[in-house]
Motif scaffolding. Structure first.
Motif, PDB file in Angstrom:
ATOM      1  N   PRO A  85       0.804  -1.216   0.000  1.00 48.62           N
ATOM      2  CA  PRO A  85       0.000   0.000   0.000  1.00 48.62           C
ATOM      3  C   PRO A  85       0.842   1.273   0.000  1.00 48.62           C
ATOM      4  O   PRO A  85       0.425   2.295  -0.541  1.00 48.62           O
ATOM      5  CB  PRO A  85      -0.844  -0.113   1.265  1.00 48.62           C
ATOM      6  CG  PRO A  85      -0.106  -1.070   2.135  1.00 48.62           C
ATOM      7  CD  PRO A  85       0.614  -2.007   1.219  1.00 48.62           C
ATOM      8  N   TYR A  86       2.025   1.223   0.583  1.00 48.25           N
ATOM      9  CA  TYR A  86       2.904   2.392   0.592  1.00 48.25           C
ATOM     10  C   TYR A  86       3.440   2.685  -0.808  1.00 48.25           C
ATOM     11  O   TYR A  86       3.599   3.831  -1.197  1.00 48.25           O
ATOM     12  CB  TYR A  86       4.056   2.197   1.582  1.00 48.25           C
ATOM     13  CG  TYR A  86       3.566   2.049   2.998  1.00 48.25           C
ATOM     14  CD1 TYR A  86       3.153   3.150   3.737  1.00 48.25           C
ATOM     15  CD2 TYR A  86       3.498   0.793   3.593  1.00 48.25           C
ATOM     16  CE1 TYR A  86       2.682   3.013   5.032  1.00 48.25           C
ATOM     17  CE2 TYR A  86       3.032   0.645   4.882  1.00 48.25           C
ATOM     18  CZ  TYR A  86       2.627   1.751   5.596  1.00 48.25           C
ATOM     19  OH  TYR A  86       2.149   1.610   6.876  1.00 48.25           O
ATOM     20  N   CYS A  87       3.700   1.625  -1.550  1.00 46.77           N
ATOM     21  CA  CYS A  87       4.142   1.782  -2.933  1.00 46.77           C
ATOM     22  C   CYS A  87       3.039   2.426  -3.765  1.00 46.77           C
ATOM     23  O   CYS A  87       3.297   3.369  -4.529  1.00 46.77           O
ATOM     24  CB  CYS A  87       4.526   0.422  -3.541  1.00 46.77           C
ATOM     25  SG  CYS A  87       5.903  -0.398  -2.712  1.00 46.77           S
ATOM     26  N   VAL A  88       1.825   1.942  -3.601  1.00 50.27           N
ATOM     27  CA  VAL A  88       0.674   2.489  -4.326  1.00 50.27           C
ATOM     28  C   VAL A  88       0.503   3.968  -4.005  1.00 50.27           C
ATOM     29  O   VAL A  88       0.281   4.797  -4.895  1.00 50.27           O
ATOM     30  CB  VAL A  88      -0.612   1.695  -3.991  1.00 50.27           C
ATOM     31  CG1 VAL A  88      -1.845   2.386  -4.537  1.00 50.27           C
ATOM     32  CG2 VAL A  88      -0.504   0.274  -4.500  1.00 50.27           C
ATOM     33  N   ARG A  89       0.651   4.322  -2.739  1.00 45.41           N
ATOM     34  CA  ARG A  89       0.481   5.716  -2.312  1.00 45.41           C
ATOM     35  C   ARG A  89       1.542   6.617  -2.951  1.00 45.41           C
ATOM     36  O   ARG A  89       1.231   7.708  -3.425  1.00 45.41           O
ATOM     37  CB  ARG A  89       0.555   5.785  -0.792  1.00 45.41           C
ATOM     38  CG  ARG A  89       0.224   7.120  -0.229  1.00 45.41           C
ATOM     39  CD  ARG A  89       0.147   7.065   1.273  1.00 45.41           C
ATOM     40  NE  ARG A  89      -0.152   8.373   1.797  1.00 45.41           N
ATOM     41  CZ  ARG A  89       0.212   8.799   2.984  1.00 45.41           C
ATOM     42  NH1 ARG A  89       0.865   7.986   3.800  1.00 45.41           N
ATOM     43  NH2 ARG A  89      -0.079   9.997   3.388  1.00 45.41           N
ATOM     44  N   ALA A  90       2.782   6.158  -2.969  1.00 51.44           N
ATOM     45  CA  ALA A  90       3.864   6.953  -3.571  1.00 51.44           C
ATOM     46  C   ALA A  90       3.651   7.108  -5.074  1.00 51.44           C
ATOM     47  O   ALA A  90       3.784   8.214  -5.615  1.00 51.44           O
ATOM     48  CB  ALA A  90       5.208   6.297  -3.277  1.00 51.44           C
ATOM     49  N   LEU A  91       3.311   6.020  -5.744  1.00 51.92           N
ATOM     50  CA  LEU A  91       3.069   6.075  -7.189  1.00 51.92           C
ATOM     51  C   LEU A  91       1.904   7.008  -7.507  1.00 51.92           C
ATOM     52  O   LEU A  91       1.954   7.770  -8.474  1.00 51.92           O
ATOM     53  CB  LEU A  91       2.791   4.674  -7.734  1.00 51.92           C
ATOM     54  CG  LEU A  91       3.954   3.677  -7.644  1.00 51.92           C
ATOM     55  CD1 LEU A  91       3.482   2.288  -8.035  1.00 51.92           C
ATOM     56  CD2 LEU A  91       5.118   4.115  -8.498  1.00 51.92           C
ATOM     57  N   ARG A  92       0.877   6.954  -6.682  1.00 51.52           N
ATOM     58  CA  ARG A  92      -0.306   7.801  -6.897  1.00 51.52           C
ATOM     59  C   ARG A  92       0.065   9.286  -6.801  1.00 51.52           C
ATOM     60  O   ARG A  92      -0.411  10.109  -7.586  1.00 51.52           O
ATOM     61  CB  ARG A  92      -1.395   7.469  -5.885  1.00 51.52           C
ATOM     62  CG  ARG A  92      -2.697   8.222  -6.150  1.00 51.52           C
ATOM     63  CD  ARG A  92      -3.808   7.857  -5.190  1.00 51.52           C
ATOM     64  NE  ARG A  92      -4.028   6.436  -5.171  1.00 51.52           N
ATOM     65  CZ  ARG A  92      -4.168   5.707  -4.060  1.00 51.52           C
ATOM     66  NH1 ARG A  92      -4.105   6.286  -2.875  1.00 51.52           N
ATOM     67  NH2 ARG A  92      -4.395   4.410  -4.119  1.00 51.52           N
ATOM     68  N   LEU A  93       0.923   9.635  -5.851  1.00 51.65           N
ATOM     69  CA  LEU A  93       1.320  11.033  -5.704  1.00 51.65           C
ATOM     70  C   LEU A  93       2.030  11.529  -6.963  1.00 51.65           C
ATOM     71  O   LEU A  93       1.730  12.613  -7.473  1.00 51.65           O
ATOM     72  CB  LEU A  93       2.216  11.221  -4.480  1.00 51.65           C
ATOM     73  CG  LEU A  93       2.726  12.643  -4.259  1.00 51.65           C
ATOM     74  CD1 LEU A  93       1.572  13.621  -4.051  1.00 51.65           C
ATOM     75  CD2 LEU A  93       3.685  12.687  -3.079  1.00 51.65           C
TER      76      LEU A  93
ATOM     77  N   THR B  48       9.984   5.636 -13.294  1.00 53.07           N
ATOM     78  CA  THR B  48      10.301   4.262 -13.625  1.00 53.07           C
ATOM     79  C   THR B  48      10.022   3.426 -12.393  1.00 53.07           C
ATOM     80  O   THR B  48      10.623   3.654 -11.335  1.00 53.07           O
ATOM     81  CB  THR B  48      11.786   4.117 -14.023  1.00 53.07           C
ATOM     82  OG1 THR B  48      12.035   4.945 -15.158  1.00 53.07           O
ATOM     83  CG2 THR B  48      12.125   2.675 -14.349  1.00 53.07           C
ATOM     84  N   GLU B  49       9.095   2.498 -12.518  1.00 52.68           N
ATOM     85  CA  GLU B  49       8.787   1.578 -11.425  1.00 52.68           C
ATOM     86  C   GLU B  49       9.634   0.327 -11.616  1.00 52.68           C
ATOM     87  O   GLU B  49       9.604  -0.298 -12.675  1.00 52.68           O
ATOM     88  CB  GLU B  49       7.307   1.217 -11.408  1.00 52.68           C
ATOM     89  CG  GLU B  49       6.951   0.272 -10.286  1.00 52.68           C
ATOM     90  CD  GLU B  49       5.466  -0.067 -10.240  1.00 52.68           C
ATOM     91  OE1 GLU B  49       5.082  -0.794  -9.318  1.00 52.68           O
ATOM     92  OE2 GLU B  49       4.706   0.389 -11.121  1.00 52.68           O
ATOM     93  N   ILE B  50      10.385  -0.009 -10.588  1.00 56.27           N
ATOM     94  CA  ILE B  50      11.244  -1.189 -10.624  1.00 56.27           C
ATOM     95  C   ILE B  50      10.689  -2.193  -9.628  1.00 56.27           C
ATOM     96  O   ILE B  50      10.674  -1.937  -8.425  1.00 56.27           O
ATOM     97  CB  ILE B  50      12.696  -0.818 -10.257  1.00 56.27           C
ATOM     98  CG1 ILE B  50      13.203   0.276 -11.202  1.00 56.27           C
ATOM     99  CG2 ILE B  50      13.586  -2.059 -10.294  1.00 56.27           C
ATOM    100  CD1 ILE B  50      14.430   0.998 -10.710  1.00 56.27           C
ATOM    101  N   ARG B  51      10.199  -3.304 -10.156  1.00 53.85           N
ATOM    102  CA  ARG B  51       9.649  -4.348  -9.288  1.00 53.85           C
ATOM    103  C   ARG B  51      10.780  -5.006  -8.525  1.00 53.85           C
ATOM    104  O   ARG B  51      11.703  -5.549  -9.129  1.00 53.85           O
ATOM    105  CB  ARG B  51       8.903  -5.372 -10.113  1.00 53.85           C
ATOM    106  CG  ARG B  51       7.696  -4.768 -10.781  1.00 53.85           C
ATOM    107  CD  ARG B  51       6.543  -5.532 -10.405  1.00 53.85           C
ATOM    108  NE  ARG B  51       5.315  -4.875 -10.757  1.00 53.85           N
ATOM    109  CZ  ARG B  51       4.172  -5.438 -10.506  1.00 53.85           C
ATOM    110  NH1 ARG B  51       4.137  -6.626  -9.964  1.00 53.85           N
ATOM    111  NH2 ARG B  51       3.069  -4.821 -10.803  1.00 53.85           N
ATOM    112  N   ALA B  52      10.707  -4.951  -7.206  1.00 61.22           N
ATOM    113  CA  ALA B  52      11.788  -5.432  -6.349  1.00 61.22           C
ATOM    114  C   ALA B  52      11.235  -6.435  -5.339  1.00 61.22           C
ATOM    115  O   ALA B  52      11.099  -6.141  -4.151  1.00 61.22           O
ATOM    116  CB  ALA B  52      12.459  -4.250  -5.654  1.00 61.22           C
ATOM    117  N   LEU B  53      10.925  -7.619  -5.833  1.00 56.02           N
ATOM    118  CA  LEU B  53      10.411  -8.674  -4.961  1.00 56.02           C
ATOM    119  C   LEU B  53      11.517  -9.179  -4.047  1.00 56.02           C
ATOM    120  O   LEU B  53      12.708  -9.095  -4.375  1.00 56.02           O
ATOM    121  CB  LEU B  53       9.873  -9.826  -5.807  1.00 56.02           C
ATOM    122  CG  LEU B  53       8.777  -9.458  -6.809  1.00 56.02           C
ATOM    123  CD1 LEU B  53       8.464 -10.640  -7.696  1.00 56.02           C
ATOM    124  CD2 LEU B  53       7.543  -8.984  -6.073  1.00 56.02           C
TER     125      LEU B  53
END
Length: 86
Positions: A13-21, A30-35
């Motif tokens: 949810p924190y990732c979603v919030r940052a991306l939304r801003l 650039t979103e880097i998926r970091a599993l």
């Protein structure tokens, strides 16, 4: 426009919030998926000085921190000047 990189993990949810801003501000990123356990996650950890959580956010190559750090910059009116200066 500054280069914005965000290391994320699905379902965070924190990732979603940052991306939304950044979306709301009309900023490209650039979103880097970091599993967990991936090379991308290790890269995020190394670049952030050892932080193990996501998101890890970089603006113009500068480590900003995580979502709480990003929101604090926004709340304090420091994010827009940072985006403009990068």
């Amino acid at each position: 426009m500054p280069k914005i990189e965000i290391y994320t993990q699905p379902g965070c949810p924190y990732c979603v919030r940052a991306l939304r801003l950044f979306d709301q501000k009309g900023m490209k990123f650039t979103e880097i998926r970091a599993l967990h356990g991936t090379a991308e996650r290790m890269e995020a950890r190394e670049r952030s000085g050892g932080r193990t959580t996501v998101p890890q956010i970089f603006i113009g190559g500068r480590h900003i921190g995580g979502c709480d750090d990003l929101m604090a910059l926004e709340r304090d009116g420091k994010l827009d000047p940072l985006l403009a200066a990068a």
